[in-house]
Design an enzyme around this catalytic site. Structure first.
Site: not given
Lengths: 460, 631
Positions: A106, A182-183, A261
């Site tokens: 994103t 980011t996951d 994360k």
């Protein structure tokens, strides 16, 4: 289903067809409840088949029950062209050249009418159009390698990205930025740390926790931080560059093999585990937090090793796990298993026969800890010793996800378990550290007066 | 100004009414609603960047806000704010309690309730919401309310989350507290159909009573806020934001109409001078060195701090910065406001100009500047000062606003001031700032849900008012009763218990007010107690005055009073005895004016009987006994 009635199905589709009103028609809908003027929008595919979506003149969208529509009068057609104003990225011979490789995520995105969610968009012109500040830092060139969500990143994309990095370094870029969802950014950061070795320049992974279609997005600042790091820092490692605090203040540069994360939605979600980050980066400066990083060089002697065997799995142990879990992996031809064990690295006794079978079948079994922080220590309790006898290899303080990608990488090079073991135990990019500094584990507990005092003094 | 005058200038006005809903929790998270506090535990810093609308366009306001480059600080109180309001957690499903209240209000407006609601993001780059947008959704369209002999259209009704409260806005830093953030709110938008300032306030009042009639909206300071749209013929729709109370509306709208009228006159004057959008000319130069010895304090201090001073020459503008726009307000304020908001030069004065020389620079300084910037006799010089970046933005903004004067009234959102004037807040946003919320799916409003809500709705206030007029209720209770929580009880008392309407209405509206003034906790009152007391009245165990007395008794005992074994009315002989006793007492002491004895006796007897007998009867008895005594 054609694009003319994008996303519509069932009753709603029939109604639109019946009144010859495809999406983007400028219409007046005459319905039982009242009349609505606006533009017919495409419908999200997983929404129901009972409503027609219309964008009113006020900019609001509403859904009108298809069954209540008596007529649709069409006045014209107004299709949306969502496009960030594209401007050619300026070139300045005095500025370093940075390459931004896009994989998805994103960092730059637009609306997807099919799912109603956001999908990535990406080009240097678009980036310059939305984050013009980048031109103050470097000459930016971009290449869209993939357009996938983070969870769809897989060995194919890892290998492609590593090869692209190799190509760019050989071409002589001064830094590389990788846009990524980011996951699974930490999985990719880890594998790139192994596949790309001896890099002479910074390799910086970046993403955003709030998509760039929102004013409060962290995308622009993350991008600035990462591009600055790639262009100016002397840290020639694979790093993750994401927000330090949730405030728009500074980013942290995390070593690719020690980062994880840690929150599903916070901006400051990435944390270095069992150690401290390499540096802090703001719009104006890069402040190293340690000195033991690999330095930038002027050569292009990068080593790319993209070997990978996909037949590896992580098993997250839970109480009362049955042996069939391990057995099914063996039966399905898996060559490597990383166990995230409890505490210091334990599983229950009923698993032993399966572990023994794994050894007999030549499956590499490695032990990590699901506590994330701390080392595997299999000598403390008998169960640990028993397991080592069964061939389970303790993997020190390597994070489970890191052990997973490294084992795939090692098995990609050899199936000789002794060789694999050597590769696994040879630290390449800080994935195993000899010691855990005392400030490597800091999770402040909210509610304690001293913690609250700290939080009240520094912006979160 | 008369109605006719407003017609002449083409006055048009509409309202956007924001009303907080009375819910336990916030709209998109589960934080408690309505708990305000200035105390905070942590701070967050954010910046806002403009993004594209769904149709691929940038919004003008968004770009303007971006020019201002503000650092936005949020104060976080962990008891009232969670990670959702901080924009660190995606939204939770919309609060159904709030949605039901809002849908009900939509039905009261006779609106068409939307079949499927879509949550949108409305961009606000001023930072008043940490996400940079407000989650909002249209829930009903095309309603009406009766007003005078016409109907006012209620164009749309939306449900949305409330914004932060501003603490300060100085230079490049704006501070917000977040307690109010995320509370459920409805926005009611009327058509631009009001033709005088008084009409605007009156329509606002009807809407206020309507939402209150549900008993499910918040009241008190800040719970309802109005934005007023005003335009005059040839002018532009101007949105005045944040009007705190309806009574402020007439003066505000009057002033805005006057401002637009005067700006149109200013345009005429400019055109007469030959200045149009095409011929408009202005020049900017730095004059820091020329006036570095000035004695004008704001500038002298600034120059000493190493700040730049720029002079903008507006060609042919002589005297026009002193053109009146609102009461005691001149065109220079329009310019100063823009410089303050857009260039962040927030210390006032932030500009001085040659059309009003008094108390600023010495005329010798003006002369020096004039010479240096080569200004002519018919020009106006405007000075602006600040750090270089801001002063350049400021000078540009002076030119932009002056040039807009050649067009008339620029589209703006303006803020309401206490003195009834208004000031620039930002450029009026367009539909471009709307974006679908990709975090939440559309939500179907089922027929069952609508029916269930409809079944609980109060009768429309205008129907109640018509009934009250027919029943000849006192004027001052008609309106308050129409939206009172006792409105249904009133009808029950009148229809079922056959209580006189006037008594019932006064008891329900005036009595509680009076008891509250006496310091009693009227929240203890409930329908059951009131009905009990009226039953005593119906059984003639108490008189009219007894209703108030028993209500008071009940509250004085903090609700610990039952009326089960209430005694019957006293026998007449009992009353006569009491009268005799009291009369004897008052006759035995010296009373200056003997004629007053009757009144005193009356008071004492009434008090002792606690309203258990009509005052009229007691009076008759006193009179009768006196006559007998005289005989």
């Amino acid at each position: 289903m054609s694009d003319t009635y994008k996303g519509y199905k069932g009753e709603a589709l029939d109604t639109l067809k019946n009144f010859d009103a495809p999406v983007w028609s400028d219409v007046e809908i005459v319905a039982e409840n009242g009349n609505y003027k606006g533009i017919i929008l495409p419908r999200s595919e997983n929404a129901d088949s009972l409503h027609v979506v219309i964008k009113l003149k006020s900019g609001y969208n509403i859904g009108v029950a298809a069954s209540s529509i008596k007529a649709i009068n069409t006045f014209g057609h107004k299709e949306a062209h969502y496009k960030i104003p594209e401007k050619e990225f300026p070139y300045d011979p005095k500025k370093p050249n940075v390459k931004l490789l896009g994989t998805g995520g994103t960092i730059a995105s637009r609306l997807d009418y099919r799912t109603g969610a956001v999908i990535p968009a990406f080009s240097p012109g678009e980036l310059y159009g939305s984050v013009p500040e980048l031109a103050d830092i470097c000459n930016l060139d971009t290449e869209k390698l993939y357009g996938v969500f983070s969870e769809n990143m897989a060995p194919e994309q890892w290998i492609g990205t590593a090869e692209a990095i190799g190509r760019e370094i050989k071409k002589g870029v001064q830094g590389i930025v990788i846009g990524h969802g980011t996951d699974t950014m930490h999985h990719t950061a880890a594998i790139l740390s192994f596949m790309v070795q001896n890099s002479p320049v910074p390799i910086v992974m970046v993403g955003s926790q709030r998509s760039s279609d929102r004013p409060s997005s962290d995308a622009a600042l993350n991008l600035m931080h990462s591009v600055k790091t790639a262009a100016e820092s002397d840290i020639a490692e694979t790093m993750v560059c994401m927000f330090g605090p949730t405030s728009d203040a500074y980013g942290l540069l995390h070593r690719g093999t020690r980062v994880r994360k840690m929150h599903s939605s916070y901006r400051s979600t990435f944390r270095t585990i069992g150690d401290i980050p390499i540096a802090k980066v703001s719009r104006t400066e890069i402040t190293p937090l340690r000195q033991d990083y690999k330095r930038r060089r002027s050569d292009t002697d990068v080593i790319i090793n993209t070997a990978f065997d996909e037949r590896v799995s992580i098993v997250y142990y839970y109480p009362n796990m049955k042996a069939d879990i391990i057995d099914s992996l063996i039966d399905n031809g898996y060559k490597g298993i990383v166990i995230a064990g409890t505490g210091l690295g334990h599983v229950n006794k009923p698993l032993y026969p399966a572990l023994k079978r794994a050894r007999e079948k030549g499956v590499a079994v490695y032990m990590t800890v699901q506590t994330l922080w701390g080392y595997v220590q299999m000598y403390v309790y008998d169960t640990g010793r028993d397991m080592m006898d069964l061939g389970v290899v303790p993997m020190a303080n390597m994070l489970p996800e890191v052990a997973y990608v490294k084992l795939g990488w090692a098995l990609g090079q050899t199936h000789d378990l002794e060789e694999v073991r050597k590769i696994m135990y040879t630290p390449i990019a800080g994935e195993i550290t000899e010691r855990e500094p005392s400030n490597g584990y800091l999770i402040f507990q909210g509610g304690l007066p001293e913690v609250e005092e700290f939080i009240s003094k520094y912006r979160k | 100004m008369t109605e006719k005058d407003y017609e002449t200038i083409g006055f048009k006005s509409g309202l956007e009414i924001h009303q907080q809903l009375l819910t336990k929790k916030k709209l998109f998270c589960r934080c408690p609603a309505g708990e305000y506090s200035t105390h905070y535990h942590a701070e967050i810093l954010r910046h806002m960047r403009p993004t594209l609308s769904e149709l691929g366009e940038y919004d003008g306001t968004a770009l303007m806000e971006f020019k201002t480059r503000k650092e936005i600080i949020y104060r976080i109180n962990r008891d009232t704010v969670c990670t959702y309001e901080m924009d660190d957690t995606p939204p939770f499903q919309i609060n159904d309690e709030a949605l039901d209240i809002a849908l009900g209000i939509g039905m009261l407006y006779n609106s068409a309730v939307v079949d499927e609601i879509h949550i949108a993001r409305k961009q606000y780059l001023d930072g008043s919401i940490p996400t940079g947008f407000q989650r909002t959704s249209i829930i009903a369209l095309d309603g009406q309310i009766p007003y005078k002999d016409k109907k006012i259209n209620i164009i749309q009704l939306s449900i949305e989350e409330d914004s932060c409260r501003e603490v300060s806005d100085i230079g490049h830093q704006r501070v917000y507290k977040t307690d109010r953030l995320g509370m459920p709110l409805i926005e009611t938008v009327t058509g631009p159909e009001m033709r005088t300032p008084i009409e605007v306030a009156e329509v606002g009042e009807i809407c206020r009573r309507l939402v209150r009639s549900t008993g499910k909206v918040r009241t008190g300071i800040g719970a309802a806020r109005e934005d007023v749209n005003v335009s005059v013929e040839g002018g532009t729709r101007i949105e005045i934001k944040g009007v705190p109370k309806l009574s402020a509306i007439p003066l505000l709208t009057y002033n805005e109409a006057m401002r637009q009228w005067n700006l149109l006159k200013l345009k005429e004057e400019l055109n007469n001078r030959g200045i149009t959008t095409d011929t408009f000319a202005a020049e900017t130069s730095e004059v820091t060195k020329i006036i570095n010895k000035s004695f004008y304090e704001p500038l002298r201090g600034a120059v000493l701090r190493g700040i730049k001073v720029y002079c903008v020459v507006l060609k042919g503008f002589k005297g026009l910065l002193h053109w009146q726009t609102q009461t005691d307000t001149y065109f220079s304020r329009e310019i100063s406001d823009r410089v303050r908001v857009i260039a962040c030069l927030s210390t006032i004065p932030n500009i001085i100009h040659s059309d009003s020389k008094g108390d600023t620079l010495a005329s010798s300084d003006w002369l020096k500047i004039k010479k240096s910037v080569n200004a002519g006799e018919n020009d106006t010089m405007v000075l602006v000062w600040g750090n270089e970046e801001d002063v350049i933005t400021g000078a540009k903004e002076i030119i932009i606003r002056a040039k807009e004067a050649t067009v008339g009234v620029p589209s703006e959102t303006r803020q309401a001031f206490r003195d009834g004037t208004n000031g620039f807040e930002r450029i009026l946003p367009g539909p471009e700032r709307m974006y679908p919320d990709t975090d939440l799916p559309p939500k179907c409003i089922t027929k069952e849900r609508k029916d269930a809500i409809r079944a609980t709705l109060p009768k429309p206030i205008w129907e109640r008012e018509a009934l009250y007029r027919k029943l000849k209720l006192p004027k001052d209770v008609i309106l308050p009763l129409s939206y009172s929580k006792y409105a249904d009880l009133f009808e029950q008392l009148v229809n079922d218990l056959k209580i006189e309407p006037v008594l019932a209405s006064v008891a329900l509206i005036q009595f509680p007010k009076r008891l509250k003034k006496e310091g009693l906790d009227i929240s203890l009152l409930n329908n059951e107690v009131i009905i009990e007391i009226f039953k005593l009245y119906k059984q003639k165990k108490i008189g009219k005055s007894g209703v108030l007395i028993q209500l008071r008794n009940y509250l004085e005992k903090n609700g610990g009073l039952t009326f089960n074994n209430f005694p019957d009315s006293p026998e007449l002989s009992e009353i006569d005895n009491l009268i005799c006793q009291e009369t004897e007492f008052f006759e035995s002491i010296k009373i200056k004016i003997p004629e007053n004895i009757k009144k005193l006796v009356m008071c004492e007897v009434m008090d002792k009987l606690q309203g258990r007998m009509e005052g009229k009867i007691i009076e008759e008895r006193i009179e009768g006994l006196r006559k007998e005594a005289v005989k």
